[in-house]
Scaffold this motif. Sequence first.
Motif, PDB file in Angstrom:
ATOM      1  N   GLN A 146       0.824  -1.206   0.000  1.00 20.08           N
ATOM      2  CA  GLN A 146       0.000   0.000   0.000  1.00 20.08           C
ATOM      3  C   GLN A 146       0.859   1.256   0.000  1.00 20.08           C
ATOM      4  O   GLN A 146       1.916   1.307   0.632  1.00 20.08           O
ATOM      5  CB  GLN A 146      -0.927   0.017   1.222  1.00 20.08           C
ATOM      6  N   ASN A 147       0.396   2.278  -0.715  1.00 17.76           N
ATOM      7  CA  ASN A 147       1.060   3.588  -0.735  1.00 17.76           C
ATOM      8  C   ASN A 147       0.342   4.614   0.131  1.00 17.76           C
ATOM      9  O   ASN A 147       0.913   5.665   0.441  1.00 17.76           O
ATOM     10  CB  ASN A 147       1.149   4.114  -2.174  1.00 17.76           C
ATOM     11  N   ASP A 148      -0.910   4.342   0.486  1.00 17.80           N
ATOM     12  CA  ASP A 148      -1.674   5.219   1.365  1.00 17.80           C
ATOM     13  C   ASP A 148      -1.519   4.725   2.799  1.00 17.80           C
ATOM     14  O   ASP A 148      -1.741   3.549   3.090  1.00 17.80           O
ATOM     15  CB  ASP A 148      -3.150   5.208   0.948  1.00 17.80           C
ATOM     16  N   LEU A 149      -1.128   5.633   3.696  1.00 21.28           N
ATOM     17  CA  LEU A 149      -0.888   5.229   5.076  1.00 21.28           C
ATOM     18  C   LEU A 149      -2.128   4.626   5.726  1.00 21.28           C
ATOM     19  O   LEU A 149      -2.039   3.648   6.463  1.00 21.28           O
ATOM     20  CB  LEU A 149      -0.404   6.435   5.889  1.00 21.28           C
ATOM     21  N   LYS A 150      -3.306   5.189   5.468  1.00 25.04           N
ATOM     22  CA  LYS A 150      -4.524   4.642   6.071  1.00 25.04           C
ATOM     23  C   LYS A 150      -4.868   3.284   5.479  1.00 25.04           C
ATOM     24  O   LYS A 150      -5.360   2.406   6.184  1.00 25.04           O
ATOM     25  CB  LYS A 150      -5.692   5.620   5.898  1.00 25.04           C
ATOM     26  N   ALA A 151      -4.616   3.115   4.172  1.00 27.22           N
ATOM     27  CA  ALA A 151      -4.849   1.808   3.561  1.00 27.22           C
ATOM     28  C   ALA A 151      -3.906   0.772   4.154  1.00 27.22           C
ATOM     29  O   ALA A 151      -4.284  -0.381   4.403  1.00 27.22           O
ATOM     30  CB  ALA A 151      -4.676   1.896   2.051  1.00 27.22           C
ATOM     31  N   LEU A 152      -2.660   1.180   4.397  1.00 30.80           N
ATOM     32  CA  LEU A 152      -1.693   0.271   5.027  1.00 30.80           C
ATOM     33  C   LEU A 152      -2.189  -0.141   6.404  1.00 30.80           C
ATOM     34  O   LEU A 152      -2.164  -1.331   6.766  1.00 30.80           O
ATOM     35  CB  LEU A 152      -0.330   0.965   5.111  1.00 30.80           C
ATOM     36  N   LEU A 153      -2.650   0.833   7.193  1.00 35.59           N
ATOM     37  CA  LEU A 153      -3.166   0.507   8.521  1.00 35.59           C
ATOM     38  C   LEU A 153      -4.434  -0.331   8.443  1.00 35.59           C
ATOM     39  O   LEU A 153      -4.700  -1.143   9.332  1.00 35.59           O
ATOM     40  CB  LEU A 153      -3.428   1.792   9.301  1.00 35.59           C
ATOM     41  N   ALA A 154      -5.219  -0.128   7.391  1.00 36.97           N
ATOM     42  CA  ALA A 154      -6.443  -0.925   7.236  1.00 36.97           C
ATOM     43  C   ALA A 154      -6.096  -2.396   7.058  1.00 36.97           C
ATOM     44  O   ALA A 154      -6.672  -3.279   7.718  1.00 36.97           O
ATOM     45  CB  ALA A 154      -7.249  -0.412   6.044  1.00 36.97           C
ATOM     46  N   TYR A 155      -5.144  -2.681   6.173  1.00 41.43           N
ATOM     47  CA  TYR A 155      -4.749  -4.075   5.965  1.00 41.43           C
ATOM     48  C   TYR A 155      -4.019  -4.630   7.184  1.00 41.43           C
ATOM     49  O   TYR A 155      -4.124  -5.835   7.476  1.00 41.43           O
ATOM     50  CB  TYR A 155      -3.882  -4.196   4.723  1.00 41.43           C
ATOM     51  N   SER A 156      -3.296  -3.776   7.891  1.00 38.65           N
ATOM     52  CA  SER A 156      -2.664  -4.245   9.120  1.00 38.65           C
ATOM     53  C   SER A 156      -3.718  -4.600  10.171  1.00 38.65           C
ATOM     54  O   SER A 156      -3.546  -5.554  10.937  1.00 38.65           O
ATOM     55  CB  SER A 156      -1.708  -3.177   9.658  1.00 38.65           C
ATOM     56  N   THR A 157      -4.812  -3.846  10.195  1.00 42.77           N
ATOM     57  CA  THR A 157      -5.911  -4.172  11.103  1.00 42.77           C
ATOM     58  C   THR A 157      -6.528  -5.516  10.736  1.00 42.77           C
ATOM     59  O   THR A 157      -6.836  -6.342  11.609  1.00 42.77           O
ATOM     60  CB  THR A 157      -6.982  -3.066  11.063  1.00 42.77           C
ATOM     61  N   VAL A 158      -6.745  -5.732   9.444  1.00 48.39           N
ATOM     62  CA  VAL A 158      -7.246  -7.031   8.984  1.00 48.39           C
ATOM     63  C   VAL A 158      -6.334  -8.144   9.480  1.00 48.39           C
ATOM     64  O   VAL A 158      -6.788  -9.180   9.998  1.00 48.39           O
ATOM     65  CB  VAL A 158      -7.343  -7.043   7.449  1.00 48.39           C
TER      66      VAL A 158
END
Length: 802
Positions: A293-305
């Motif tokens: 991911q290049n978007d920080l929030k998207a990265l955190l979203a997948y990390s949450t998953v």
Amino acid sequence: MIIKLAVLLPFFAAALIPLVHKFIKREQIGWFVLAVPIILFALISSYIPHTANGKTFIHTLEWIPSLSINFTTYLDGLSMIFGLLITGVGSLVILYSNFYLSAKESLHHFYCYLLLFMGAMLGVVFSDNLLVLYTFWELTSVSSFLLIAFWHHRKASRAGARKAMVITVSGGVAMLVGFLMLYAMTNTFSIRELVAQVDVIQQHELFIPALLCVLLGAFTKSAQFPFHIWLPDAMEAPTPVSAYLHSATMVKAGIYLVARMTPIFGGAETWFWLVTSVGLLTLIWGSFNAVRQNDLKALLAYSTVSQLGLIMSLFGIGSLALAFDFSEELTPVFALAGFTALFHLMNHSTFKGALFMMVGIVDHEVGTRDLRRLGGLLPFMPLTFSIALIGAFAMAGLPPFNGFLSKEMFFTAVTSLQHFDVFSLESAVVWMPIVAWLASVFTFVYSMIIIFKTFFGKYHPERLDKEPHEAPFGMLVSPFILCALVVLIFFFPNVLAHYVLQPALASVYPTLPLDAITPHISPWHGFNLELFMTLGVIVLGIVLYKTKRYWSYVYTFLQPRHSFNALYEWIVTTTENTSQRVTNKYMNGYLVHYFTYIYIIFLAVIGGYFVMSGAFNFDPSTDSKVETYELMLVCIVACAAVSLLFAKSRLSSVLITGLIGYSVGFFFIIFRAPDLALTQLVVESVTTALFLVSFKYLPNIKPEPSAASTKWRNAIISVAVGSLVTIIGLTIVNYDKFEPISKYFENSYELAGGKNIVNAILGDFRAFDTMLEVVVLFIAGLGVYTLIKLRGRKEAADIENK
């Protein structure tokens, strides 16, 4: 009673916001709302000493006792953990949002939605009745939809909210089916009573179907593979929403359900394999996709998953503790997995909440979350960097942060499977630890990406929308409190374990003597397998991070058109297009066609059922004698009805319809129902007059004559429907298997104070139905009023523009 008030208080506060916001400044609404979670956190915390000693608190408010539906709140160790997270993190999120959101936003709507969600989540975790739990469960989906779509002018926000709603509500419906199956097995909706009847449930033929339905609800809500696709799209919500819903509360609802249902379904082989396998698959898939991911929030979203998958897999492994009778060898090891799940649940909420707030600060102060545009922010935002460092290192599982402790215990849980031969685990002992270790490697990589890609490297001011600067103090308070908890839990984990985690573990495993199996948490266990796995994670993680540009091409094999998102979009698009084509086929604007469809289905379903079940049963010889004048009225109505098919003008149709209505009114007179006859005659006169008056405004178009086949088709359908209704009526009159309901209404004077049975039925026994009819009329009136007001505003605007 206090817990019940804790559930209802957010709803009361939400109802007050539309009134309060008119009397205070817009930017002060958040401070008014902040008092609600703080009060609730203090109230719930006051019960910690009691739950730590094994006490539970139950309070029941009867709602629909005849259907076993009561509003019963149940506070034990498990609900205590979630109550603290919902109110504690909620307080910090509201404090953070006071500085994050602009006063130009519709803040009264935002906080109203947030309080609705908070109350719904508290209702989920404190409800003992399954149907009440389901009601709050779906309310969390509705309120989260409103929060995700808060910036509704953005297309992506609306799409993300819609996707979250569709997936979570669909899973919720499946969960409801599972709850109804549990009720069919035990005749109770109480979770406590279900646990007491676990032997009956596990031997029932509906056990596996109920288990699958309940897990479907849990997996969709907690974004487990392949239902995880809604969570990244939900990141379009404001950052406070992401920090609250998607790190500490909503996504943990599915985790809560699995933990709460473990005493009922745990120990079953199906439960273990599904929960553990889906959890580990979600863990590796989420961490692998977070790296790209290049978007920080998207990265955190997948990390949450990924982190949710880790917690879910631990509860799966921990369910094995219920597969055996207590022994010193087996049960403590598997119960440790459940303990670790609860521990990491708390840890994840702290460091992930801090990371979401950190990303919000970067976006707020720099104007972008794109990692390709960020870099070199450390000199400008040192305090924000400190938050990122603590949160990311805790997520990567490094000391001295709480994530290190729960990650080490996670490794202990997955490697412990190799020592026991349960549920044919020979294959699992090979791939489960490997998956867990590889996922931890990717977790380390994306944690380093957060830190080094954002705060180190070359600074590119031309790529930023704003000149970077540190966030205001108020925006830093909440994440620093969470970071402080991250460090404090590392140094004092057993305080948390004794007062919070151990009582929750007792709720998950109510039949086990947990005093003998609750572990002592220590950051150092010597040179063991878990430590070497951690060292391997760090070494390989550093290598993969440094060489990412050489191996990241593997992501090119995962084309967007082959993703689960693409599959979801294809299903939605195909469904919408198919529905539109089918709708256009039968919604052609001809009223006669609509009635044709309705009556054909009525004949097929109702008539077919009566015929197949042999329900038609009547004896005309026992009926009352039909008088000559009654036959004459029947002939008049029948002839009038048939002549309608051949009417050639609107006037003829209206007059013939009026003749039928007046004839029915005469039937009421014959059968000694003067009030009904009067009503029928008045209504028929008014409608006939209205029809005739409306002709003045109808176009003078002579309709084309219908084909003879169409008229005969309509005649056949009409006769068939009339015959079916008549036969059903005769069958009901002669049906004597049950006591007639009329005997209940014969006592209308004592029950309702009315001497006229018909009036009592309409005015008292049907009062609730009548109230709902009035509500429908009220809503319709509001719609008409709104349209009139909008039209008036539009006309005023047009005049002003001219």
